[in-house]
Scaffold this motif. Structure first.
Motif, mmCIF file in Angstrom:
data_model
loop_
_atom_site.group_PDB
_atom_site.id
_atom_site.type_symbol
_atom_site.label_atom_id
_atom_site.label_comp_id
_atom_site.label_asym_id
_atom_site.label_seq_id
_atom_site.Cartn_x
_atom_site.Cartn_y
_atom_site.Cartn_z
ATOM 1 N N GLY A 82 24.972 24.430 36.297
ATOM 2 C CA GLY A 82 24.953 25.639 37.101
ATOM 3 C C GLY A 82 26.210 25.860 37.907
ATOM 4 N N LEU A 83 26.741 24.802 38.520
ATOM 5 C CA LEU A 83 27.996 24.897 39.267
ATOM 6 C C LEU A 83 29.209 24.817 38.344
ATOM 7 C CD1 LEU A 83 27.273 22.545 42.308
ATOM 8 C CD2 LEU A 83 27.387 25.018 42.351
ATOM 9 N N GLY A 84 29.186 23.848 37.456
ATOM 10 C CA GLY A 84 30.355 23.564 36.638
ATOM 11 C C GLY A 84 30.769 24.711 35.741
ATOM 12 N N HIS A 85 29.807 25.434 35.162
ATOM 13 C CA HIS A 85 30.197 26.514 34.257
ATOM 14 C C HIS A 85 30.879 27.647 35.016
ATOM 15 C CE1 HIS A 85 26.798 29.133 35.403
ATOM 16 N NE2 HIS A 85 27.291 30.055 34.585
ATOM 17 N N MET A 86 30.481 27.858 36.299
ATOM 18 C CA MET A 86 31.173 28.866 37.102
ATOM 19 C C MET A 86 32.563 28.382 37.499
ATOM 20 S SD MET A 86 28.304 30.742 39.496
ATOM 21 C CE MET A 86 27.289 29.318 39.919
ATOM 22 N N ALA A 87 32.707 27.082 37.761
ATOM 23 C CA ALA A 87 34.028 26.539 38.066
ATOM 24 C C ALA A 87 34.986 26.769 36.908
ATOM 25 C CB ALA A 87 33.918 25.047 38.376
ATOM 26 N N LEU A 88 34.512 26.569 35.673
ATOM 27 C CA LEU A 88 35.355 26.803 34.501
ATOM 28 C C LEU A 88 35.797 28.255 34.421
ATOM 29 C CD1 LEU A 88 33.509 24.724 31.743
ATOM 30 C CD2 LEU A 88 35.521 24.057 33.066
ATOM 31 N N LYS A 89 34.890 29.174 34.683
ATOM 32 C CA LYS A 89 35.227 30.593 34.617
ATOM 33 C C LYS A 89 36.262 30.967 35.671
ATOM 34 C CE LYS A 89 31.020 32.359 32.465
ATOM 35 N NZ LYS A 89 30.165 33.546 32.349
ATOM 36 N N PHE A 90 36.089 30.469 36.888
ATOM 37 C CA PHE A 90 37.054 30.755 37.940
ATOM 38 C C PHE A 90 38.421 30.162 37.614
ATOM 39 C CE2 PHE A 90 33.352 31.161 41.052
ATOM 40 C CZ PHE A 90 33.490 32.538 41.172
ATOM 41 N N GLN A 132 36.436 37.039 49.319
ATOM 42 C CA GLN A 132 37.522 36.860 48.347
ATOM 43 C C GLN A 132 36.966 36.512 46.971
ATOM 44 O OE1 GLN A 132 39.610 33.867 50.738
ATOM 45 N NE2 GLN A 132 41.403 35.186 50.783
ATOM 46 N N MET A 133 35.970 35.626 46.956
ATOM 47 C CA MET A 133 35.373 35.208 45.695
ATOM 48 C C MET A 133 34.706 36.372 44.973
ATOM 49 S SD MET A 133 32.053 34.329 44.417
ATOM 50 C CE MET A 133 31.164 33.981 45.918
ATOM 51 N N LEU A 134 33.968 37.195 45.712
ATOM 52 C CA LEU A 134 33.291 38.334 45.097
ATOM 53 C C LEU A 134 34.295 39.351 44.555
ATOM 54 C CD1 LEU A 134 30.341 38.869 47.613
ATOM 55 C CD2 LEU A 134 30.209 37.903 45.305
ATOM 56 N N ARG A 135 35.378 39.589 45.292
ATOM 57 C CA ARG A 135 36.414 40.510 44.794
ATOM 58 C C ARG A 135 37.088 39.945 43.554
ATOM 59 N NH1 ARG A 135 37.661 41.012 50.453
ATOM 60 N NH2 ARG A 135 39.474 39.644 50.167
ATOM 61 N N PHE A 136 37.352 38.639 43.564
ATOM 62 C CA PHE A 136 37.976 37.976 42.421
ATOM 63 C C PHE A 136 37.063 38.069 41.200
ATOM 64 C CE2 PHE A 136 39.115 34.229 39.869
ATOM 65 C CZ PHE A 136 40.504 34.301 39.857
ATOM 66 N N ILE A 196 33.894 38.186 36.168
ATOM 67 C CA ILE A 196 33.273 36.865 36.130
ATOM 68 C C ILE A 196 31.840 36.967 36.628
ATOM 69 C CG2 ILE A 196 33.302 34.538 37.127
ATOM 70 C CD1 ILE A 196 36.368 34.819 37.295
ATOM 71 N N ALA A 197 30.924 36.444 35.855
ATOM 72 C CA ALA A 197 29.521 36.382 36.252
ATOM 73 C C ALA A 197 28.928 35.087 35.714
ATOM 74 C CB ALA A 197 28.743 37.580 35.710
#
Length: 341
Positions: A180-188, A296-300, A306-307
């Motif tokens: 759950g965390l890691g896949h979002m880290a990859l996208k960012f 900042q994260m939401l704007r990025f 990215i979702a």
């Protein structure tokens, strides 16, 4: 005052049952939000089971909420929010605004009135959730509101370290734990421009990890493979909450590299001082980021489309959704859609 419909567990590990509660009077700095969607985080499961010893019952989870403002206190009305505006609420929902941490903008570390949304409060597995106005975060245009909830906890948890660690596009970064965390880290990190290695305990996730943004993949349980990669990474973020081969992981860092922990590993992490001293390496950790970082994260995320990868359940199927999470079948986040009559 109208009763709020919710889903609550009455003892540790119990099933969720329909629950009604009467809200307290709305404070001058508070906001009430009609819940549309709410992500399920592993922290909700940990709190349900009272793993951290801070849960009170009846327990209403939910700290990845998306919804519309329906009421505001007198001070909150002056802060730019509007009735009907779509906002999100994450792990934090209160701040005093006058302690040292708040004055630095670190509201999440408030030492006076700082509260977590689901610690001593009823969360967002409900018709409504209440928050201090600071933590009622406007959702930018361009984000899919139905999928945005997990960004407010898991997303900011992995995004804030990129800001705090001054991560550059030229850095080589490792992510341990592709869930759950890691896949979002990859996208960012892909959007950040970094060369990223995804470390996972199963090769079954390699292809998906590359689709999320990993440049390389490796088995976190293969000591020989880890040895080959020694000294190759500037920054490592650990999103897993299990015991790992910490010596091998630290050896992956370059001179001056940092190992950063955001997964709630319950066992002590053994660290050999000489490995840090001779390599000028460091070990750090962090909770969810501050309000500025969340914006900042939401704007990025909106800018780079990215979702999180989400599976949806109606909130009335909360027990099925929690079992799906508990069994490790979630790919990769779960969102409940409010369906109260």
């Amino acid at each position: 005052m109208a009763l709020i419909n919710a889903w609550a567990a009455h003892t540790a590990g119990a099933k969720f049952e329909p629950f009604k509660y009467e809200p307290t009077p709305l404070g001058p700095e508070e906001v009430d939000i009609q819940v549309e969607h709410c992500g399920i985080c592993h922290s909700d499961l940990s709190m349900l089971n009272n793993e951290w010893g801070i849960t009170s019952y009846p327990f209403v989870p939910g700290h990845e909420a998306i919804g519309r403002v329906v009421a505001m206190g007198e001070i909150a009305k002056t802060k730019g929010l509007k009735i009907g505006q779509r906002v999100g609420v994450g792990w934090c929902n209160s701040a005093c605004l006058h302690c040292d941490n708040c004055l630095r903008g670190e509201y999440a570390m408030c030492t006076n009135a700082g509260k977590a949304t689901i610690v001593g409060n009823h969360g967002a597995f409900a018709q409504q959730v209440r928050s201090h106005w600071v933590w009622a975060v406007p959702i930018p245009e361009g984000l899919d509101a139905a999928a945005a909830g997990p960004l407010l906890c898991g997303g900011i948890t992995v995004f804030a370290p990129l800001l705090d660690g001054n991560i550059l596009p030229t850095h080589k970064v490792g992510v341990f734990g592709i869930g759950g965390l890691g896949h979002m880290a990859l996208k960012f990190l892909k959007a950040w421009g970094c060369e990223v290695t995804a470390f996972t305990s199963t090769s079954d996730k390699f292809e998906e990890a590359r689709s999320f943004g990993a440049t390389h993949t490796a088995l976190s349980t293969d000591s020989a493979e880890l040895k080959k990669l020694a000294g190759s990474l500037d920054f490592i973020v650990v999103t897993a909450n299990v015991k790992l081969d910490w010596d091998s992981i630290i050896s992956l860092l370059k001179h001056g590299g940092r190992l950063h922990v955001v997964g709630a590993v319950l066992e002590p992490i053994p660290v050999h001082a000489m490995a840090l001293i001779m390599g000028k390496k460091s070990v750090s950790g962090s909770p969810a980021g501050n309000r500025t970082q969340t914006d900042q994260m939401l704007r990025f995320a909106a800018q780079h489309k990215i979702a999180p990868q989400v599976e949806y359940f109606p909130m009335s199927k909360v027990n099925e959704a929690m079992e799906h999470l508990k069994s490790g079948k979630a790919r990769y986040r779960i969102v409940l859609n409010a369906d109260f009559a």
